[in-house]
Scaffold this motif. Structure first.
Motif, PDB file in Angstrom:
ATOM      1  N   ASN A 197       8.283   4.665  -3.185  1.00 14.21           N
ATOM      2  CA  ASN A 197       9.282   5.644  -2.750  1.00 14.21           C
ATOM      3  C   ASN A 197      10.646   4.997  -2.645  1.00 14.21           C
ATOM      4  O   ASN A 197      10.778   3.803  -2.707  1.00 14.21           O
ATOM      5  CB  ASN A 197       8.890   6.247  -1.403  1.00 14.21           C
ATOM      6  N   VAL A 201      -3.743   6.930   3.238  1.00 17.62           N
ATOM      7  CA  VAL A 201      -3.513   5.719   2.444  1.00 17.62           C
ATOM      8  C   VAL A 201      -4.623   4.721   2.726  1.00 17.62           C
ATOM      9  O   VAL A 201      -4.971   4.476   3.874  1.00 17.62           O
ATOM     10  CB  VAL A 201      -2.148   5.101   2.802  1.00 17.62           C
ATOM     11  N   VAL A 214      -1.423   0.952   9.294  1.00 13.30           N
ATOM     12  CA  VAL A 214      -2.501   1.867   8.913  1.00 13.30           C
ATOM     13  C   VAL A 214      -3.783   1.514   9.657  1.00 13.30           C
ATOM     14  O   VAL A 214      -4.506   2.383  10.144  1.00 13.30           O
ATOM     15  CB  VAL A 214      -2.700   1.829   7.384  1.00 13.30           C
ATOM     16  N   ALA A 218       2.787  -2.856   6.464  1.00 14.64           N
ATOM     17  CA  ALA A 218       2.217  -1.512   6.328  1.00 14.64           C
ATOM     18  C   ALA A 218       0.695  -1.475   6.514  1.00 14.64           C
ATOM     19  O   ALA A 218       0.194  -0.583   7.208  1.00 14.64           O
ATOM     20  CB  ALA A 218       2.619  -0.947   4.960  1.00 14.64           C
ATOM     21  N   ILE A 240       0.865  -1.175   0.000  1.00 17.59           N
ATOM     22  CA  ILE A 240       0.000   0.000   0.000  1.00 17.59           C
ATOM     23  C   ILE A 240       0.896   1.217   0.000  1.00 17.59           C
ATOM     24  O   ILE A 240       2.087   1.120   0.255  1.00 17.59           O
ATOM     25  CB  ILE A 240      -0.951   0.039   1.214  1.00 17.59           C
ATOM     26  N   GLY A 241       0.316   2.354  -0.254  1.00 20.95           N
ATOM     27  CA  GLY A 241       1.077   3.597  -0.194  1.00 20.95           C
ATOM     28  C   GLY A 241       1.851   3.854  -1.459  1.00 20.95           C
ATOM     29  O   GLY A 241       1.861   3.036  -2.375  1.00 20.95           O
ATOM     30  N   PRO A 242       2.513   5.039  -1.527  1.00 26.16           N
ATOM     31  CA  PRO A 242       3.222   5.418  -2.744  1.00 26.16           C
ATOM     32  C   PRO A 242       4.521   4.641  -2.920  1.00 26.16           C
ATOM     33  O   PRO A 242       5.072   4.117  -1.962  1.00 26.16           O
ATOM     34  CB  PRO A 242       3.514   6.900  -2.523  1.00 26.16           C
ATOM     35  N   THR A 297       4.925   8.002   4.678  1.00 25.95           N
ATOM     36  CA  THR A 297       4.285   7.680   3.403  1.00 25.95           C
ATOM     37  C   THR A 297       2.929   7.002   3.634  1.00 25.95           C
ATOM     38  O   THR A 297       2.175   6.805   2.686  1.00 25.95           O
ATOM     39  CB  THR A 297       5.172   6.749   2.562  1.00 25.95           C
ATOM     40  N   LEU A 298       2.653   6.605   4.893  1.00 24.07           N
ATOM     41  CA  LEU A 298       1.412   5.893   5.196  1.00 24.07           C
ATOM     42  C   LEU A 298       0.489   6.686   6.101  1.00 24.07           C
ATOM     43  O   LEU A 298      -0.710   6.772   5.865  1.00 24.07           O
ATOM     44  CB  LEU A 298       1.737   4.547   5.873  1.00 24.07           C
TER      45      LEU A 298
END
Lengths: 160, 189
Positions: free
Chosen positions: A160, B185, B105, B101, A156-158, B141-142
């Motif tokens: 990077n 996200v 979240v 991740a 998930i997420g961009p 980023t999350l």
């Protein structure tokens, strides 16, 4: 250098399966043909004079550019005789599979899943060959030498 | 005269014969005038309940932080709550892998507001030296992050410094800053 007892027994028993042996600083190693590993491991485990009954480690190496690209490495230990042996089996990229040894050692299950996950080597007869470290959506096998070092594929997420 | 008689006499005098006093001094120093917002912020900054999302070696430093030598309790951030529902400070202590991740979240979204996030150690801040296929390159980023604490691992003093900076930030917050909503996200499944 004097050949150790195990390597001597092994080469006598499987003269056509053993490609090469060495015993540098009494670190017994045998490079074998991948199609014969089940017989070799059964012999090493069950022979009353050897009894390598403990499968300590199973991993792989990528020799990209070599004729047979991968090498699956097994480390065995004899709890009775306090001896160790390393068995290496060459696996070509074209037929990237080897027999699973989970029927001999149940502990090989997750090791083989790890090698499959990170190197993409298939283990024939494995009961549950899924990724173990990376997520299911992950594309490719990150420990292969041709996996791009900067390639990112977050779950998930961009990127990077 | 016994002690009971003395008390009775003093009480009787206080009720029936009050001394005349300036009405403006009636309540003495027992009142302080302030704003409700700053009182609430003051209470919040000294009663942080931590959720330690501890994944790696930084957790050792976190333990020493909670121990008697560094004693995070002095700053009102003592009690780790092991459910996000009861916590308001998410401490991300250690490396976060991409596989992990969605869990981070989810934990963040489960926390009730107001809530704050501290990136504890360089791995949580930027991925650290794990610049590879498996590691999230910074938890920001999350999820939104309030305080970044670098170090591998950070010294306890650095974390205490970070906590004090977070307290200063909380003290300046407005009612309108909350609620902030879910993490930007979206977690798959």
């Amino acid at each position: 250098m004097k050949k150790s007892n195990t390597l001597k027994r092994l080469t006598e028993k499987f003269p056509n399966s053993i490609i090469e042996t060495h015993s540098f600083r009494s670190d017994d190693t045998a490079v074998v043909k991948k199609n014969d590993i089940m017989e070799i491991f059964t012999f090493l485990r069950d022979d009353p004079d050897l009894l390598y009954n403990f499968m300590m480690d199973l991993t792989a190496v990528d020799y990209m550019g070599d004729e047979s690209r991968f090498e699956v490495v097994y480390h065995l230990y004899s709890l009775k005789f306090n001896t160790r042996i390393r068995i290496k089996a060459k696996v070509a990229e074209s037929e990237c599979s080897i027999d699973s040894i989970t029927s001999l050692w149940a502990s090989a299950n997750w090791f083989e899943r790890e090698v499959y996950d990170l190197y993409g080597i298939h283990f024939n007869g494995h009961p549950d060959l899924r990724r173990i470290l990376m997520y299911e959506d992950f594309k490719g096998h990150p420990l292969r030498k041709d996996y791009p070092i900067r390639k990112r594929q977050p779950l998930i997420g961009p990127i990077n | 005269m016994g002690i009971i008689d003395k008390i009775q006499t003093i009480t009787r005098q206080a009720i029936h014969e009050p001394k005349e006093e300036d009405p403006s001094k009636l309540l003495g120093d027992s009142i302080i005038l302030t704003q409700l917002e700053s009182v609430v912020d003051w209470a919040r900054k000294y009663s942080l309940f931590l959720y330690p999302f501890a994944t790696a070696c930084c957790a050792m430093e976190f333990m020493s932080l909670g121990g008697p030598k560094y004693d995070l309790d002095r700053f009102g951030a003592a009690l780790p709550r092991f459910t996000p529902r009861q916590a308001d400070l998410l401490l991300v202590v250690g490396t976060i892998s991409h596989k992990q991740a969605p869990i981070l979240v989810k934990i963040y979204n489960q926390m009730t507001e107001p809530k704050w996030v501290m990136a504890f150690g360089i791995c949580a801040v930027s991925g650290g030296f794990y610049d590879n296929y498996a590691t999230v390159q910074g938890i920001d980023t999350l999820i939104p992050v309030d305080v970044y604490i670098p170090g591998c691992p950070p010294r306890p003093e650095m974390v205490i410094d970070g906590l004090i900076k977070l307290q200063e930030k909380i003290a300046k917050e407005k009612w309108t800053d909350w609620p902030k909503g879910a993490a930007p996200v979206v977690a798959k499944s």
